[in-house]
Design a protein around this motif. Structure first.
Motif, PDB file in Angstrom:
ATOM      1  N   LEU A 164       0.553  10.259  -1.347  1.00 27.98           N
ATOM      2  CA  LEU A 164       0.722  11.173  -2.534  1.00 27.98           C
ATOM      3  C   LEU A 164       0.955  10.634  -3.809  1.00 27.98           C
ATOM      4  CD1 LEU A 164       0.793  14.191  -3.479  1.00 27.98           C
ATOM      5  CD2 LEU A 164       3.258  14.132  -3.112  1.00 27.98           C
ATOM      6  N   SER A 165       1.972   9.704  -3.814  1.00 26.16           N
ATOM      7  CA  SER A 165       2.256   8.800  -4.928  1.00 26.16           C
ATOM      8  C   SER A 165       1.261   8.095  -5.431  1.00 26.16           C
ATOM      9  CB  SER A 165       3.542   7.929  -4.868  1.00 26.16           C
ATOM     10  OG  SER A 165       3.294   6.774  -5.373  1.00 26.16           O
ATOM     11  N   ALA A 166       0.469   7.623  -4.425  1.00 21.89           N
ATOM     12  CA  ALA A 166      -0.663   6.639  -5.054  1.00 21.89           C
ATOM     13  C   ALA A 166      -1.742   7.566  -5.620  1.00 21.89           C
ATOM     14  CB  ALA A 166      -1.312   6.021  -3.479  1.00 21.89           C
ATOM     15  N   LEU A 204       8.425   8.655  -7.833  1.00 26.61           N
ATOM     16  CA  LEU A 204       8.050   9.293  -6.366  1.00 26.61           C
ATOM     17  C   LEU A 204       7.982   8.171  -5.383  1.00 26.61           C
ATOM     18  CD1 LEU A 204       7.833  11.784  -4.871  1.00 26.61           C
ATOM     19  CD2 LEU A 204       5.595  11.644  -5.412  1.00 26.61           C
ATOM     20  N   ALA A 205       7.360   7.077  -5.834  1.00 22.97           N
ATOM     21  CA  ALA A 205       7.101   5.840  -4.636  1.00 22.97           C
ATOM     22  C   ALA A 205       8.421   5.216  -4.515  1.00 22.97           C
ATOM     23  CB  ALA A 205       6.043   4.814  -5.057  1.00 22.97           C
ATOM     24  N   PHE A 206       9.039   4.967  -5.458  1.00 21.40           N
ATOM     25  CA  PHE A 206      10.769   4.426  -5.238  1.00 21.40           C
ATOM     26  C   PHE A 206      11.515   5.232  -4.577  1.00 21.40           C
ATOM     27  CE2 PHE A 206       9.473   0.873  -7.552  1.00 21.40           C
ATOM     28  CZ  PHE A 206       9.376   1.012  -8.775  1.00 21.40           C
ATOM     29  N   ALA A 207      11.395   6.661  -4.662  1.00 23.84           N
ATOM     30  CA  ALA A 207      12.248   7.401  -3.921  1.00 23.84           C
ATOM     31  C   ALA A 207      11.812   7.350  -2.438  1.00 23.84           C
ATOM     32  CB  ALA A 207      12.240   8.740  -4.424  1.00 23.84           C
ATOM     33  N   ALA A 208      10.593   7.337  -2.281  1.00 24.23           N
ATOM     34  CA  ALA A 208      10.119   7.378  -0.962  1.00 24.23           C
ATOM     35  C   ALA A 208      10.574   6.005  -0.113  1.00 24.23           C
ATOM     36  CB  ALA A 208       8.624   7.246  -0.850  1.00 24.23           C
ATOM     37  N   PHE A 209      10.476   4.926  -0.905  1.00 23.65           N
ATOM     38  CA  PHE A 209      10.798   3.632  -0.216  1.00 23.65           C
ATOM     39  C   PHE A 209      12.429   3.457  -0.043  1.00 23.65           C
ATOM     40  CE2 PHE A 209       7.195   1.711   0.249  1.00 23.65           C
ATOM     41  CZ  PHE A 209       6.392   1.530  -1.091  1.00 23.65           C
ATOM     42  N   ASP A 210      13.229   4.117  -0.740  1.00 23.37           N
ATOM     43  CA  ASP A 210      14.428   4.518  -0.736  1.00 23.37           C
ATOM     44  C   ASP A 210      14.970   5.036   0.581  1.00 23.37           C
ATOM     45  OD1 ASP A 210      16.940   6.303  -1.911  1.00 23.37           O
ATOM     46  OD2 ASP A 210      17.063   3.885  -1.876  1.00 23.37           O
ATOM     47  N   GLN A 211      14.046   6.159   0.646  1.00 18.01           N
ATOM     48  CA  GLN A 211      14.398   6.967   1.901  1.00 18.01           C
ATOM     49  C   GLN A 211      13.986   6.068   3.204  1.00 18.01           C
ATOM     50  OE1 GLN A 211      14.839  10.213   2.575  1.00 18.01           O
ATOM     51  NE2 GLN A 211      14.397  10.439   4.511  1.00 18.01           N
ATOM     52  N   ALA A 212      13.079   5.332   2.986  1.00 21.84           N
ATOM     53  CA  ALA A 212      12.557   4.597   4.111  1.00 21.84           C
ATOM     54  C   ALA A 212      13.581   3.741   4.577  1.00 21.84           C
ATOM     55  CB  ALA A 212      11.140   4.049   4.057  1.00 21.84           C
ATOM     56  N   TRP A 213      14.062   2.968   3.531  1.00 24.20           N
ATOM     57  CA  TRP A 213      14.967   1.768   3.744  1.00 24.20           C
ATOM     58  C   TRP A 213      16.427   2.617   4.370  1.00 24.20           C
ATOM     59  CZ3 TRP A 213      13.620  -0.593  -1.454  1.00 24.20           C
ATOM     60  CH2 TRP A 213      12.548  -1.305  -1.333  1.00 24.20           C
ATOM     61  N   LEU A 214      16.465   3.624   3.739  1.00 25.22           N
ATOM     62  CA  LEU A 214      17.773   4.374   4.269  1.00 25.22           C
ATOM     63  C   LEU A 214      17.742   4.704   5.736  1.00 25.22           C
ATOM     64  CD1 LEU A 214      20.176   4.960   2.660  1.00 25.22           C
ATOM     65  CD2 LEU A 214      19.445   7.391   2.641  1.00 25.22           C
ATOM     66  N   MET A 215      16.460   5.009   5.867  1.00 28.29           N
ATOM     67  CA  MET A 215      16.048   5.301   7.633  1.00 28.29           C
ATOM     68  C   MET A 215      16.734   4.229   8.511  1.00 28.29           C
ATOM     69  SD  MET A 215      13.295   8.049   8.052  1.00 28.29           S
ATOM     70  CE  MET A 215      12.209   7.124   7.737  1.00 28.29           C
ATOM     71  N   THR A 216      16.266   2.996   7.731  1.00 30.82           N
ATOM     72  CA  THR A 216      16.529   1.742   8.629  1.00 30.82           C
ATOM     73  C   THR A 216      17.941   1.252   8.879  1.00 30.82           C
ATOM     74  OG1 THR A 216      15.957   0.516   7.223  1.00 30.82           O
ATOM     75  CG2 THR A 216      14.099   1.097   8.569  1.00 30.82           C
ATOM     76  N   ASP A 217      18.675   1.360   7.684  1.00 24.62           N
ATOM     77  CA  ASP A 217      19.844   0.904   7.636  1.00 24.62           C
ATOM     78  C   ASP A 217      20.717   1.630   6.367  1.00 24.62           C
ATOM     79  OD1 ASP A 217      21.014  -2.496   6.389  1.00 24.62           O
ATOM     80  OD2 ASP A 217      22.135  -0.747   7.218  1.00 24.62           O
ATOM     81  N   VAL A 218      21.704   2.360   6.880  1.00 16.92           N
ATOM     82  CA  VAL A 218      22.223   3.150   5.978  1.00 16.92           C
ATOM     83  C   VAL A 218      23.138   2.362   4.978  1.00 16.92           C
ATOM     84  CG1 VAL A 218      23.831   5.321   5.767  1.00 16.92           C
ATOM     85  CG2 VAL A 218      22.428   4.841   7.867  1.00 16.92           C
ATOM     86  N   THR A 219      23.560   1.261   5.383  1.00 14.43           N
ATOM     87  CA  THR A 219      24.633   0.448   4.559  1.00 14.43           C
ATOM     88  C   THR A 219      23.967  -0.530   3.366  1.00 14.43           C
ATOM     89  OG1 THR A 219      24.479  -1.441   5.732  1.00 14.43           O
ATOM     90  CG2 THR A 219      26.265   0.226   6.254  1.00 14.43           C
ATOM     91  N   ARG A 220      22.582  -0.192   3.508  1.00 19.62           N
ATOM     92  CA  ARG A 220      21.739  -1.158   2.459  1.00 19.62           C
ATOM     93  C   ARG A 220      21.984  -0.451   0.797  1.00 19.62           C
ATOM     94  NH1 ARG A 220      17.053  -0.974   1.497  1.00 19.62           N
ATOM     95  NH2 ARG A 220      16.444  -3.222   0.795  1.00 19.62           N
ATOM     96  N   PRO A 221      21.847  -1.457  -0.169  1.00 21.91           N
ATOM     97  CA  PRO A 221      22.126  -0.841  -1.508  1.00 21.91           C
ATOM     98  C   PRO A 221      20.977  -0.101  -1.794  1.00 21.91           C
ATOM     99  CG  PRO A 221      21.636  -3.192  -1.424  1.00 21.91           C
ATOM    100  CD  PRO A 221      21.914  -2.858  -0.003  1.00 21.91           C
TER     101      PRO A 221
END
Lengths: 166, 679, 106
Positions: C10-12, C44-61
């Motif tokens: 969607l962001s693209a 929006l894309a940044f937020a999506a990536f943030d979400q994705a990284w959060l999904m893999t590892d909660v302790t990431r910055p």
């Protein structure tokens, strides 16, 4: 939020953005922009960062209101002087269109190729490598560039105008 | 000037002092200050020259003191440039070397330099001219002297080349020197062309030597360790074109031929003699110096200095001897019909130099250097005396318009007679001994065609005596053809000039006994009578055979005495007794005479074969074709037109001013970049 | 949590739509708004990536969120300045046509 709402919101956003770029009247386009902002805020809410959603909603709405204000201010001017069409510009616009579509394809293609979920499911937990630096670059690179281009152009033109009339 | 404890540092001042004087005069003149008063000019120039000569004498004495070791005195000023490290290091220094060879030549040059300067003060047409010309002349004269000294004293071939070029420059200035007339200062162009050839030959020899010595592992252009270098490269050969790799020529022969080329052009050997008649347009003191040491003598010195090459190069030595022999005969023939007295002297000198070349090619410096010294004295004396005669007669140079001056100019007559006798080879004087040595060596020589050279030499001796006596008799004997007015005002030259000429006469007479051939030494029980020759020869190592040729020397002596007698008597007969008849005979073949006089038409041949076609080619091809057609029309105009059409054509379109157009370009390039990255 | 890939797609789409608008529309104001759209898509894309990284590892910055914020701020700044410039240009030229601004060719 269930997925179906995401798809609905997403579809609406796309429609509104299309309306933004194809609307005849300026005011219509500005209202479309307003819709887009709100919808974007909604989508962001459903992602993991409410704070970001809030900021984006705020900025987006302000943009919309400011644009509305200016549109009304400039609507008198819009009515005049839309000048003759230049055939050369058609070429430019066509090129721009094609290039943008290709860009979209590239984006989506890259995303599809590097999607992490199946990989994670398959046991690859090096999440960092998910979308790779390429995708990040895709997003970081163009935006400032284009923004600066436009801004710089406009500032330059304004400067020239001031020189001419001043 | 700092006199340090080591003696060697004084060597550099010998050429430096005249150079400083020349520079001072040059700077003064260029700066357009008021010309220095004459006495000041004289003080500087003559003073520095005298000082330099004193230094030369002192250095020579020092050399004699230390000559047991046999090492030369060297003064290294600084390293000009260098390359490489370790055993392969090469450096060319500004360094001066005084060994027996250069020492003897140095004495000659310095001595003559002083005498010439003294004469130039008074006995010179320039004297009558403006003060500016006076100073200008001394500047050029000092430059000539400085360059010659550099050439003589140089320790390596590069510095020798510097001196070589300096002499060329100074002689060009002096030849074009006419008081206050800019038009006469334009040099005839073939003088320059011949110069270029010589320069090219010299540089080629330099390069070949450097290249071969570098390949052998001992890169060197110095005269110091030349023998070591030469033994290393002695066997190298170069392939001859058209031989299919079989026919080769020894490298040292090639270098020797190049050196010969350089020397031949400098000494105006046939066929490079075309500039000689212009050489004597210079004021006579300068001409004297040039003929004796700088230009004509310079070529001989070069050949002697580089004698180690010729020792290894039989082909080059043979060429050397033959060039000299042919030139000697040719020059004598030309001298016999010359009317201009200075040119007559020039051609006589040329013939003598040819004989010197024969001596160098056949025997080596041991014979050539002593003869060069005596030649130097004799020719300088003759040229200066002739200059004085011309000045006395008021500028008349046609020898057929003189005569019967013996009563009016007795002192000049005496001096000229001495010169004529020494140069022509009166038995018992220097010229005679020189010819004796060469003749005896030629009898036993391995040179190809030696008997022919011997015959040529004999003919040359006859002719030379004839020409010299022609000069003497036409000027001093017979009936006077000088104008009445001039005859009334004939006056001997001033005392300063005369005393210098006396000194030279004495040196000319005594010079012969410094190089007395061993034959006479044995006769009178003197050992090592050829003191000059023996002094010079240890430098050349054992590469040349010793000069013991006593077997046939008696016959040679008889032969050259006979030649001299023929010349003298013939001269008296033709130019005194039966002068009118001989002139009538000559008048019957005007074309032949003219042909001979202009040096066998070599000059016209050059002009027609080389000069004019070359100018035509230069004009058509280089100027009109290359320069105007190609460079101007195509390159310069073409590029200008190309740029303007490009700018108004293709480059116009991107400059649309449309923001969105620029944006499209950005997006397209972005796309390209991304595709490249993502791939 | 939402799946991330559709959001990125969607962001693209939004980004490209904004790009087309930027390059095609004649109205100056709408060009600025298209640019805003692009920036929003980026956010929006940044937020999506943030979400994705959060999904893999909660302790990431929360890198994605931060960048999203930066993008939004950039959007705000550009809007303010851009609208002001549009206003000045429109008044001077008496037209909102972007093709009237063609002095940048010298």
């Amino acid at each position: 939020m269930p997925e179906v709402w995401l798809y609905l919101l997403g579809g609406l956003t796309v429609l509104s953005s299309l309306a933004l770029i194809t609307a005849r009247r300026m005011l219509t386009a500005v209202w479309a922009f307003g819709c887009v902002s709100v919808l974007l805020g909604g989508i962001l809410l459903s992602l993991s960062s409410p704070f970001l959603a809030f900021v984006e909603l705020w900025v987006g709405t302000s943009c919309f209101l400011a644009a509305l204000f200016f549109a009304r201010l400039l609507s008198g001017i819009e009515a005049r002087g839309l000048g003759p069409r230049d055939p050369g510009r058609v070429v430019i616009k066509a090129l721009g269109l094609i290039a943008s579509l290709v860009l979209a394809a590239v984006f989506i293609g890259v995303v599809a190729q590097t999607e992490p979920a199946p990989r994670i499911a398959a046991g690859d937990v090096s999440g960092r490598q998910g979308w790779g630096p390429q995708l990040f670059t895709l997003y970081v690179a163009p935006l400032p560039a284009l923004g600066l281009l436009l801004l710089g152009t406009m500032i330059g033109a304004a400067f020239l105008l001031r020189r001419r009339s001043g | 000037m700092v006199i340090s404890t080591g003696f060697e540092p004084l060597l550099r001042w010998i050429p430096l002092l005249p150079l400083l004087s020349a520079l001072l005069h040059a700077v003064w003149l260029v700066g357009r200050f008021r010309p220095l008063p004459r006495w000041l000019v004289v003080l500087f120039s003559c003073g520095t020259t005298l000082l330099s000569a004193v230094l030369a004498g002192w250095s020579f004495a020092r050399l004699l003191q230390s000559s047991d070791a046999g090492d030369p005195l060297v003064d290294t000023v600084y390293t000009w440039f260098g390359a490489g490290i370790g055993t392969n290091a090469f450096s060319a220094d500004i360094a001066f070397q005084l060994d027996s060879l250069s020492g003897v030549m140095l004495l000659l040059v310095s001595g003559l330099g002083v005498l010439v300067h003294v004469i130039a003060v008074e006995g010179n047409a320039v004297r009558a001219g403006e003060a500016r010309d006076f100073q200008r002349f001394f500047a050029a004269l000092d430059l000539l002297l400085a360059a010659t000294l550099t050439f003589v004293l140089a320790e390596n071939l590069l510095l020798m080349f510097v001196g070589w070029e300096g002499v060329a420059l100074a002689s060009a200035i002096l030849v074009g020197f006419q008081s206050g007339e800019p038009a006469a200062a334009r040099l005839p162009s073939f003088l320059l062309r011949v110069e270029r050839l010589g320069r090219f030959a010299f540089v080629l020899a330099l390069l070949l030597l450097f290249w071969s010595s570098s390949r052998a592992g001992l890169p060197s252009l110095s005269l110091h360790g030349l023998d070591a270098v030469l033994t290393k490269i002695a066997q190298e050969t170069l392939p001859l074109p058209g031989g299919g790799g079989d026919r080769v020529i020894r490298l040292l022969d090639v270098i020797g031929l190049c050196v010969l080329g350089a020397a031949a052009t400098r000494s105006a050997q046939f066929p490079f003699h075309v500039g000689l008649r212009h050489l004597v347009r210079a004021p006579s003191p300068a001409s004297a110096l040039m003929l004796s040491t700088s230009t004509l003598g310079g070529g001989v010195y070069l050949v002697c200095r580089l004698a180690p090459f010729f020792a290894w190069a039989p082909l080059a030595s043979a060429a050397l001897a033959w060039v000299g022999g042919l030139t000697a005969l040719f020059a004598v023939a030309v001298a016999l019909v010359q009317r201009d007295i200075k040119r007559l002297v020039a051609y006589v000198a040329l013939s003598l130099v040819g004989s010197l070349f024969v001596a160098a090619g056949c025997i080596g410096p041991a014979a050539a250097i002593p003869q060069l010294i005596n030649y130097g004295f004799g020719v300088a004396l003759l040229m200066l005396a002739v200059g004085a005669i011309v000045a006395a007669i008021g500028g008349q140079t046609d020898v057929t318009q003189m005569g019967a001056l013996e009563k009016r100019l007795p002192k000049l007559r005496a001096v000229t007679l001495v010169a004529v006798l020494t140069l022509s080879g009166l038995p018992g004087l220097a010229g005679f001994f020189g010819r004796e040595v060469v003749g005896a060596a030629l009898l036993d020589s391995a040179l190809p065609g030696a008997p022919w050279l011997l015959g040529l030499g004999w003919l040359t001796s006859c002719g030379l005596a004839l020409a010299l006596f022609r000069l003497y008799f036409l000027v001093f004997q017979g009936e006077s053809r000088v104008e009445r007015e001039v005859r009334a005002h004939l006056r001997e030259p001033p005392d300063s000039v005369l005393s210098s000429l006396y000194v030279l006469s004495v040196l000319g007479i005594l010079g012969g006994y410094m190089a007395l051939p061993q034959y006479w030494g044995d006769l009178f029980g003197i050992e090592g009578s050829n003191s000059l020759g023996n002094f010079v020869s240890p430098l050349m190592g054992a590469s040349r055979p010793a000069m013991d040729v006593a077997n046939h020397e008696g016959w040679v002596i008889v032969a050259i005495t006979f030649a001299w007698v023929v010349g003298a008597v013939g001269g008296w007969g033709l130019f005194v007794r039966a002068r009118a008849r001989s002139e009538a005979l000559a008048a019957r073949f005007p074309r032949a005479e003219a042909f001979l006089r202009t040096g066998l038409g070599v000059e016209t041949a050059y002009d027609r074969l080389l000069g004019r076609p070359f100018s035509r080619w230069a004009r058509r091809f280089a100027h009109e074709g290359l320069d105007r057609g190609f460079l101007e029309r195509l390159v310069i105009d073409g590029s200008a037109r190309g740029v303007s059409s490009l700018a108004s054509g293709a480059l116009k379109f991107p400059q649309s001013g449309s923001v969105q157009g620029y944006g499209v370009v950005v997006v397209l390039s972005l796309l390209a970049l991304l595709l490249y990255w993502v791939r | 949590m939402l799946p991330v890939t559709p959001v990125i797609v969607l962001s693209a789409c939004l980004f490209v739509t904004g790009l087309i608008g930027l390059l095609t529309r004649r109205n100056l104001l709408l060009v600025v708004l298209s640019l805003q759209l692009m920036l929003g898509a980026g956010c929006l894309a940044f937020a999506a990536f943030d979400q994705a990284w959060l999904m893999t590892d909660v302790t990431r910055p929360r890198t994605g969120a931060v960048f999203g914020l930066i993008a939004t701020l950039a959007a705000a700044g550009q809007l303010g300045l851009g609208l002001a410039v549009v206003f000045v240009l429109a008044r001077a030229r008496r037209s909102l046509d972007i093709e009237a601004l063609d002095e940048l060719k010298w």
